[in-house]
Design a protein around this motif. Structure first.
Motif, mmCIF file in Angstrom:
data_model
loop_
_atom_site.group_PDB
_atom_site.id
_atom_site.type_symbol
_atom_site.label_atom_id
_atom_site.label_comp_id
_atom_site.label_asym_id
_atom_site.label_seq_id
_atom_site.Cartn_x
_atom_site.Cartn_y
_atom_site.Cartn_z
ATOM 1 N N LEU A 83 0.707 -1.450 0.021
ATOM 2 C CA LEU A 83 -0.084 0.065 0.079
ATOM 3 C C LEU A 83 0.973 1.230 -0.008
ATOM 4 O O LEU A 83 0.604 2.058 0.757
ATOM 5 N N ASN A 84 1.688 1.159 -0.875
ATOM 6 C CA ASN A 84 2.651 2.412 -0.970
ATOM 7 C C ASN A 84 2.499 2.810 -2.538
ATOM 8 O O ASN A 84 1.402 2.658 -3.243
ATOM 9 N N GLN A 109 -4.343 4.433 3.717
ATOM 10 C CA GLN A 109 -3.012 4.296 4.336
ATOM 11 C C GLN A 109 -3.262 5.020 5.762
ATOM 12 O O GLN A 109 -2.495 4.554 6.661
ATOM 13 N N GLU A 143 -5.135 7.071 -0.016
ATOM 14 C CA GLU A 143 -4.325 7.865 0.589
ATOM 15 C C GLU A 143 -5.059 7.834 2.255
ATOM 16 O O GLU A 143 -4.737 7.913 3.228
ATOM 17 N N THR A 193 -1.545 -1.567 5.278
ATOM 18 C CA THR A 193 -0.279 -1.779 4.964
ATOM 19 C C THR A 193 -0.118 -2.641 3.642
ATOM 20 O O THR A 193 1.000 -2.547 2.934
#
Length: 323
Positions: free
Chosen positions: A220-221, A241, A238, A246
């Motif tokens: 989750l980047n 997050q 976002e 994660t």
């Protein structure tokens, strides 16, 4: 001393001469059960000590530790000298696992993505296919389709298309089923509409009753498949997050402890529920790279998978981390 002589004779014949228990029993005029009992006694009383000489790159001990710590049916660890070879090694092990567990009348459920696309490429080139005969095998998706932008690379678009399901079905001479709906819809009403469609319900029912599922595990980047595949708007990403997300499996977002992030994002997602997913007997997670360590950890803690295929660095992290 007489009993010792007999024990040693049986041990010599089995371990040094390579004779089977049946062959020893026939030679010595005793039952195979008697030979089995003598060999067990020999190990118990120290007549036989088993030492395994592992190759330098063997990861079996680490695999055993992972299996014990997380209650896995099996852990498969890829070990490479050159990290450029890791993707291929993971793809090989994933295709190998699927091939060796394949049975007649089996239903295979798959997610999509680059890792599984690599697996399918290895699957198609496996020499064992020449001797493979299957009957009544089904291949189904675990989630609806993703419409990747035409601006993306063709290979990347194929990884998230219906192609993977069709290709695995072709390789195994199996039946393929598609979920002809978008993976991310406009809202609750749209999701309910699709979920009530008989064609969608039929595929979900097949997926729920699958014998084996193979799923990628995503981060989750900002390199996440959810973003690269343009599945969700950036503001939703976002928000997930900030709520502690994660990683994702089947596009469901979980935190580091394995809890599902309960967010309105779920109202837009057409994917098998994680509770239903956990009822599938064999659930294989395929993910690698140290940047994915925490998403893999969350998926393990949530007990969403019971087979893990990963790399040595990630495996060591998962073993070392304190619970």
């Amino acid at each position: 001393m007489r009993e010792e002589r007999f024990i040693i004779k049986v041990v010599e014949m089995h371990y040094k001469q390579g004779m089977s228990q049946q062959e020893i029993g026939k030679r010595l005029n005793v039952s195979r059960t008697t030979i089995s009992r003598i060999l067990a006694q020999a190990r118990r009383e120290g007549y036989v000590q088993i030492k395994i000489n592992y190759p330098e790159d063997a990861t079996v001990s680490l695999e055993n530790q992972l299996e014990e710590k997380y209650g896995l049916k099996e852990a498969v660890i890829a070990s490479v000298q050159n990290k450029d070879e890791l993707a291929d090694e993971i793809a090989f092990y994933a295709s190998d696992y699927l091939l060796r567990t394949l049975k007649n009348h089996m239903t295979i459920a798959l997610t999509r993505g680059v890792t599984l696309q690599n697996m399918v490429e290895y699957l198609g080139n496996d020499v064992r296919l020449k001797f493979l005969k299957t009957d009544d095998v089904n291949v189904v998706p675990l989630m609806a389709a993703t419409n990747i932008s035409v601006s993306k690379d063709k290979g990347y678009r194929m990884a998230y298309s219906n192609y993977l399901i069709e290709e695995v079905a072709r390789i195994f001479h199996a039946n393929s089923y598609q979920m002809l709906a978008p993976q991310y819809v406009s809202g609750t009403e749209a999701k309910q509409y699709f979920m009530q469609e008989d064609s969608i319900k039929e595929v979900f029912d097949l997926a729920k009753n699958a014998d084996i599922a193979v799923a990628g595990i995503g981060t989750l980047n900002h390199n996440s498949a959810l973003i690269n595949a343009e599945l969700i708007p950036m503001e939703e990403f976002e928000r997930l997050q900030k709520m502690g997300g994660t990683g994702e499996i089947l596009s469901h977002v979980v935190d580091k402890e394995g809890n599902l992030i309960k967010d309105r994002f779920e109202d837009h997602l057409i994917s098998l529920d994680l509770d239903d997913f956990k009822k599938i007997p064999l659930r294989v997670g395929v993910a690698y790279g140290i940047e994915k360590k925490d998403c893999i950890l969350g998926v393990l803690r949530g007990e969403y998978i019971n087979v893990l295929i990963t790399d040595e660095e990630v495996a060591q992290y998962l073993v070392d981390i304190k619970e």
